[in-house]
Design an enzyme around this catalytic site. Structure first.
Site, PDB file in Angstrom:
ATOM      1  N   ASP A 240       0.847  -1.196   0.000  1.00 55.91           N
ATOM      2  CA  ASP A 240       0.000   0.000   0.000  1.00 55.91           C
ATOM      3  C   ASP A 240       0.879   1.242   0.000  1.00 55.91           C
ATOM      4  OD1 ASP A 240      -2.252  -1.524   0.129  1.00 55.91           O
ATOM      5  OD2 ASP A 240      -2.631  -1.192   2.269  1.00 55.91           O
ATOM      6  N   MET A 241       0.375   2.308  -0.579  1.00 58.07           N
ATOM      7  CA  MET A 241       1.128   3.554  -0.625  1.00 58.07           C
ATOM      8  C   MET A 241       1.579   3.976   0.776  1.00 58.07           C
ATOM      9  SD  MET A 241      -0.017   7.335  -1.964  1.00 58.07           S
ATOM     10  CE  MET A 241      -0.910   7.743  -0.458  1.00 58.07           C
TER      11      MET A 241
END
Length: 559
Positions: free
Chosen positions: A407-408
């Site tokens: 995930d970012m």
């Protein structure tokens, strides 16, 4: 009747020490303005003390039939320059649309003289009529009989075809043995065997015709009964569509420029083409519509959850949440036209000024350390990502580079496929789950147990991407094991090891009421914001794609 004075609420105390917001809130990603926090506190006090209506929010240990709700406050300046706020709730409360202190719905479909109630009554009447016809014993018997006849036909034909295969084997053996017979006997045998084959094929044809006739007889009788039901179904579908279209036309929304559009117009250009259920019933559109209608200037917005969380999505009592994407984005995009609105922070490149550290590399693979708030692959509006950085670092690479993602918001280890042959091996390891991944997380709250396993199926929230839901009906299996590292203050640090790799799996499993019920610190989707998401992929163990040597990489969490 609702009037500006009816819903406009002055603050209970002086707000002279507060600075008014320079721009209106970007509703899909925001930190509540201090005056919105003050308004929300006053509204929450009202919810705790009012006695005009009753609704079970599940806050008094009455969890059966408890339903939490999203509430919103809109900071406004009225026509005489006084600053106060409006209050709203999403959907209905206590089975009502109109509640004192709160703005009314954009359109009250529950009004006694509403076309919607009479139209819905007509559709319900047709549904009851269809239900009665569909539940008649004769129709049920015919449906069961038709299914049985088809099953018997399949079984009979299957047995006959199986017998034909065996008979064909016997005939083949007889033909092979006939070479030692006299020519006239051999010729006679071949004729007999050919005739037997033809007879079997004719028997198969007759068997098919027999069962087709039996099935057709039942189907014909069933069709005659359905001839009354199908037109009713079509009529109900047509009336329902007409009622829905008329309903969409009643939901009209103003913007700051005085322009008005209805639900049908606003959703016409979206992917689904039509509004989802309950579109226009959320708190934010109600608040803005009321403000525009009565000449109030919207200044800032905040929405919070009140009560027990829903069964599928993650909502925590008193936490603030952005407007939903699926139902509200088309509406609010229109309603905010003409207002000076905060910049969408998601359009800014969070990776600017950050580096992706390469911890290991050879001709086939690399292992890198991705910083927090850094995309793994290019997004819709931001190109900068691990993929782009690796493309520059390895311009001669023949592999796709990205084998898996983080995930970012998550920091930690990623393996990069530089060559095609490495990619094939690495992909196989991830598919077969021989890659060992371990994360470190800091969660809000103190866990009593020292370890455990969470198994909660997940799927995307179609009305509010990129959020994920727990869904036992349509979700994909998701499993996470966890182990406490330490407890400090009111937080717990723990290891998280995902067996599966669903989107936001660790974040949802930590935050959901059926999981740990303690969101990861800094989780802006499922908890509350902080300087960063305190989730880090610290350990990665895999086989080298070419030498097959077992390799271990570890980078300690920086929080």
């Amino acid at each position: 009747m609702h009037t500006p004075e009816h819903c406009f609420t002055p603050f209970n105390s002086s707000i002279d020490e507060y600075t008014l917001p320079e721009r209106f809130t970007y509703p899909f990603y925001y930190t509540p303005h201090p005056l919105c926090l003050l308004a929300a506190e006053e509204l929450q006090q009202h919810l705790n003390t009012q006695t005009e209506w009753q609704h079970n929010f599940g806050l008094q240990d009455e969890l059966e039939n408890a339903i939490g709700k999203m509430f919103g406050v809109l900071l406004v300046e009225n026509s005489v320059g006084e600053v106060g706020y409006l209050s709203a709730f999403s959907g209905k409360i206590a089975d009502q649309n109109l509640i004192p202190h709160f703005v009314p719905p954009v359109f009250d479909m529950l009004a006694q003289d509403s076309f919607f109630l009479s139209g819905q009554a007509e559709i319900n009447q047709m549904s009851n009529q269809i239900g009665e016809l569909e539940s008649t014993p004769r129709l049920t018997r015919l449906q069961v009989l038709l299914a049985q006849e088809k099953q018997y036909a399949d079984e009979a034909l299957k047995v006959h075809r199986s017998n034909m295969v065996e008979a064909r084997k016997i005939r083949k053996a007889k033909r092979a043995a006939s070479s030692e017979l006299p020519e006239d006997e051999r010729h006679l045998l071949k004729q007999q065997l050919s005739q037997a084959s033809v007879i079997e094929k004719l028997q198969l044809r007759d068997l098919k015709l027999h069962w087709d006739a039996r099935i057709a007889e039942v189907q014909c009788e069933l069709d005659s009964m359905m001839a009354e039901i199908i037109p009713l179904r079509n009529k109900r579908k047509q009336r329902s569509s007409q009622l829905q279209k008329k309903l969409f036309e009643q939901y009209t929304f103003l913007n700051a420029l005085g322009q008005e559009k209805n639900l049908g117009e606003l959703f016409a250009k979206t992917t689904q083409g039509v509004p989802p259920a309950a579109a226009g019933e959320c708190a934010a559109p109600k608040l803005l519509q009321y403000a525009y209608k009565w000449g109030m200037k919207p200044l800032a917005l905040a929405e919070f959850w009140w009560g027990v969380p829903p069964k599928s999505s993650i909502r925590q009592h008193k936490n603030y949440y952005p407007a939903c994407q699926g139902k509200c984005h088309p509406i609010l995009t229109h309603m905010l036209e003409g207002l000076e609105v905060d910049e969408n922070p998601l359009l800014r490149n969070p990776a600017e000024g950050k580096e992706v550290d390469i911890l290991y590399q050879d001709d086939d693979m690399a292992v890198v350390h991705k910083p927090a708030d850094f995309l793994s692959v290019p997004g819709k509006t931001i190109e900068d990502s691990v993929y782009l950085r690796m493309k520059k670092a390895f311009p001669e690479a023949t592999g796709p580079l990205i084998v898996h993602r983080l995930d970012m918001s998550t920091s930690g280890l990623m393996v990069i496929a530089i060559s095609k042959r490495a990619n094939k091996s690495l992909q196989k390891q991830f598919i077969q789950r021989t890659v060992e991944k371990r994360y470190v997380a800091l969660i809000e709250g103190l866990l009593e147990r020292n370890e455990g396993c969470i198994s909660l199926p997940m799927r995307g929230d179609l009305d509010d991407r990129p959020r994920q839901l727990i869904c036992f009906e349509h979700g994909k299996p998701a499993e996470t094991t966890w182990q406490v590292i330490e407890r400090k203050g009111n937080r717990t640090k723990l290891y998280l090891s995902p067996k599966t790799g669903r989107t936001h799996q660790l974040r949802v499993h930590c935050a959901h009421a059926l999981g740990l019920q303690m969101p990861i610190v800094g989780d802006d989707l499922y908890g509350t914001t902080a300087n960063r998401l305190h989730l880090h992929a610290e350990l990665l163990v895999l086989d080298h794609p070419i030498t097959h040597e077992r390799m271990t990489f570890q980078v300690d969490a920086e929080f």
